[in-house]
Each structure stands twice: as structure tokens, then as C-alpha cells.
Write an enzyme that holds these catalytic residues in place. Structure first.
Site, PDB file in Angstrom:
ATOM      1  N   ASP A 171      23.323 -52.840  38.111  1.00 21.55           N
ATOM      2  CA  ASP A 171      22.705 -52.721  36.789  1.00 21.55           C
ATOM      3  C   ASP A 171      22.046 -54.055  36.445  1.00 21.55           C
ATOM      4  O   ASP A 171      22.730 -55.075  36.332  1.00 21.55           O
ATOM      5  CB  ASP A 171      23.785 -52.372  35.750  1.00 21.55           C
ATOM      6  CG  ASP A 171      23.219 -52.052  34.379  1.00 21.55           C
ATOM      7  OD1 ASP A 171      22.180 -52.633  33.997  1.00 21.55           O
ATOM      8  OD2 ASP A 171      23.826 -51.235  33.667  1.00 21.55           O
ATOM      9  N   SER A 225      24.861 -47.128  27.207  1.00 22.96           N
ATOM     10  CA  SER A 225      24.429 -48.493  26.931  1.00 22.96           C
ATOM     11  C   SER A 225      24.953 -48.956  25.558  1.00 22.96           C
ATOM     12  O   SER A 225      26.162 -48.975  25.349  1.00 22.96           O
ATOM     13  CB  SER A 225      22.902 -48.572  27.030  1.00 22.96           C
ATOM     14  OG  SER A 225      22.466 -49.909  27.102  1.00 22.96           O
ATOM     15  N   HIS A 247      20.569 -49.050  35.459  1.00 26.51           N
ATOM     16  CA  HIS A 247      21.006 -48.943  34.066  1.00 26.51           C
ATOM     17  C   HIS A 247      20.630 -47.571  33.529  1.00 26.51           C
ATOM     18  O   HIS A 247      19.452 -47.245  33.391  1.00 26.51           O
ATOM     19  CB  HIS A 247      20.359 -50.036  33.217  1.00 26.51           C
ATOM     20  CG  HIS A 247      20.894 -50.102  31.816  1.00 26.51           C
ATOM     21  ND1 HIS A 247      22.107 -50.675  31.515  1.00 26.51           N
ATOM     22  CD2 HIS A 247      20.388 -49.650  30.638  1.00 26.51           C
ATOM     23  CE1 HIS A 247      22.332 -50.587  30.220  1.00 26.51           C
ATOM     24  NE2 HIS A 247      21.301 -49.962  29.667  1.00 26.51           N
TER      25      HIS A 247
END
Length: 325
Positions: free
Chosen positions: A268, A141, A297
């Protein structure tokens, strides 16, 4: 280089949709068999970074440096799962905690942000002095954006020990992702981030009242607001837009010179697939983008889990061990 729009990831039937595939691993996956050794190092600006080491029983001379996501740390399940599998396959691991994320507030007025590659470079330089023959970078991320930006910064002489980069669920367009998380269906994620970011700023304001104006706190309703009011000015940017334009990894990937794997899920909820620079990445010789239909995610739980290993962890190990891109 082709964009692989399908992977072999098949999620459990009882985890339909990107939200459940994101939330289930984050809240319910427990990993208790990774034992860190913590080390604190000082930064050039008189701050500190907490490094968590986990060593393989096999001394291969190979190290993986892992960078966590927004408001994460070295104990997030996606980090621990990766460390455990890599350790079993001969890799030492260094999971570093961003400033303010290691369990203790850092000492300077700045925090961390999506483009703070000076700290990652400091960690790499320190680790390189430990005698490793090979260093690889993995980011998740926000840590994935940080990793890609670091690898693509032309003004930086990349340490020759760094051989490969791997990132998962990376927000390559920071503004697009900041706006996506404002959507009603994503508010649960934004609120979770804000529940820790705002108290941190409040604590920091008591230490540095000349740098942080908490009277503006009432104006913060979204992550975009937070970045505009706090992240940007604290780190030398004019606004949230300036911060996003300066730090989005999509503006750096074209300069990456080592084999690099980007893995994002098409479902996601935080990183919309339309925000990814697909046409650009297709043209790059050193970067491979894999789009998984499923995964959420930083989730990527397969339908059948063998030896407690998730799909993303197997994919990372395979890429590290592969001779080809």
C-alpha cells in the site's frame, strides 16, 4: 491472535506494484448495476447526512453500513463492488456519505474527519430503528480508521445489534500516513485529495468567514498542512498533531469487543506497513489483522475476476458469514 502475513490474493501480472494496483481499480473499474435509494437525515447540530440504501431481494434482517475513504463517496468502486456482492448474499447495505461528500455542501462550519464518530453513531442509531436484527460495519481507508475508533471508544455504549467490523487499507497511525503521502512517489494521491479539499474550504469560507481564514491557503502545500491549518481548528483540535493523536485508531483497537477484521496490503503506497501497530494487534483477542502481500490501497484486484467480484469483497463476505473470528 496471529497476524496473517500472507493471503491467497494473487494480482494480475500486468498490474505490478502497489501504485498500479491502487490506480487501476480507482480509475478503470466501472460498476453500473447498483441502484441506490437516497435518504437525507438531519443531525443533532442542524446539519444533514445523505444515506444511500441498496436492498437485497432476500429479507434476512441483516444490514451492512459502509464508510468510504478520504474525499470519497458512496459511488466509489470499492463501495459499489462490496454493496453488489453483499446484496446478492442477503445483506441490505447503507453507504453513507460524509459531510460535504454527498454532492452538496453541508450546512455547518465543520466538515468530516478521521475521528468524527458522532456522525457514524448517528447513522447506526438511525439504521437500528429500521427493525434490523443484525448490523455490521465496513470501512475503507479513512472510513476504516473511523470504524475502528468507533468500535473501540470506551465511553460509547456500542449498540448490541452491531456484530462484526471489517476495514480495508486503514491508516491506523494518521500522522505516519500523512507524512508518507508527502513523498515524491505519492504526490499524485495527495494532489488528487487537495484538488477537492481546497475548493471545499474556499466554498465553506464564503459561508462562514469568521471560522475559516483563506489567507492561510497559500501555506497549504501538503495534506499535513491542510490538517494543521483547516481540519484541526475547524473540529476543535489544537494542531494536526493533536488531531492525529486524538483520532488514530491504533489508540482504540485494544478496546474492541466484537470480532473485527483488518486487511491491509504490504505494498500500500499510502499506508506503510511499518505504520501498523503489529505487536499490539497480535495481542488482541477480538481483532484479526491480515497482511496481503499485494493489493495496493483499496485495490485488491485478483488475477482472475469471477462474476466481477474482487478479492476484498469475497474476503469480507466470508468473514461476515463465518461463525469464528
Amino acid at each position: 491472535m496471529t497476524v496473517l502475513k500472507k493471503t491467497d490474493l494473487v494480482p494480475p501480472f500486468w498490474l505490478p506494484g502497489g501504485h498500479l494496483q491502487t490506480i487501476y481499480p480507482a480509475l478503470l473499474r466501472k460498476i453500473t448495476d447498483v441502484n441506490y435509494i437516497r435518504e437525507r437525515i438531519l443531525t443533532p447540530d442542524d446539519d444533514f447526512l445523505d444515506l444511500d440504501w441498496s436492498f437485497s431481494k432476500t429479507k434476512s434482517g441483516k444490514l451492512v453500513i459502509l464508510s468510504h475513504g478520504l474525499e470519497g463517496d458512496s459511488n466509489r468502486q470499492y463501495v459499489l463492488g462490496m454493496v453488489r456482492l453483499l446484496n446478492k448474499n442477503g445483506y441490505d447495505c447503507l453507504a453513507w456519505n460524509f459531510r460535504s461528500c454527498g454532492g452538496e455542501m453541508n450546512q455547518t462550519s465543520r466538515f468530516y474527519h478521521s475521528g468524527a464518530t458522532d456522525d457514524l453513531d448517528h447513522v447506526v442509531s438511525y439504521a437500528a430503528g429500521r427493525g434490523y436484527q443484525e448490523i455490521n460495519l465496513i470501512g475503507f481507508s479513512l472510513g476504516g480508521n473511523l470504524t475502528l475508533k468507533y468500535l473501540g471508544e470506551t465511553e460509547r455504549h456500542l449498540n448490541p445489534l452491531i456484530k462484526k467490523g471489517i476495514v480495508f487499507s486503514v491508516p491506523m497511525d494518521l500522522k505516519a500516513c500523512s507524512l508518507a503521502i508527502i513523498k515524491r512517489e505519492n504526490r499524485v494521491y495527495m494532489q488528487r485529495f487537495m484538488n477537492t479539499l481546497l475548493p471545499k474550504v474556499s466554498q465553506k469560507a464564503k459561508l462562514f468567514p469568521d471560522h475559516i481564514n483563506m489567507e492561510k491557503g497559500s501555506l497549504v502545500k501538503t495534506l499535513y498542512d491542510f490538517d494543521d491549518i483547516y481540519t484541526a481548528p475547524l473540529h476543535g483540535f489544537d494542531s494536526a498533531d493533536h488531531y492525529y493523536e486524538s483520532c488514530s485508531s491504533m489508540f482504540f483497537v485494544q478496546n474492541i469487543s466484537i470480532p473485527t477484521l483488518i486487511v491491509n496490503a504490504m505494498n500500500d503506497p499510502i499506508v506503510p506497513v511499518r505504520s501498523l501497530p503489529l505487536d499490539l494487534v497480535i495481542s488482541l483477542s477480538n481483532v484479526q489483522l491480515e497482511l496481503s502481500r499485494y493489493g495496493g490501497h483499496c485495490g485488491f484486484r485478483p488475477s482472475r475476476v469471477f462474476n466481477a467480484v474482487y478479492w476484498s469483497e469475497k474476503r469480507a463476505l466470508n468473514f461476515l458469514q463465518s461463525e469464528n473470528l
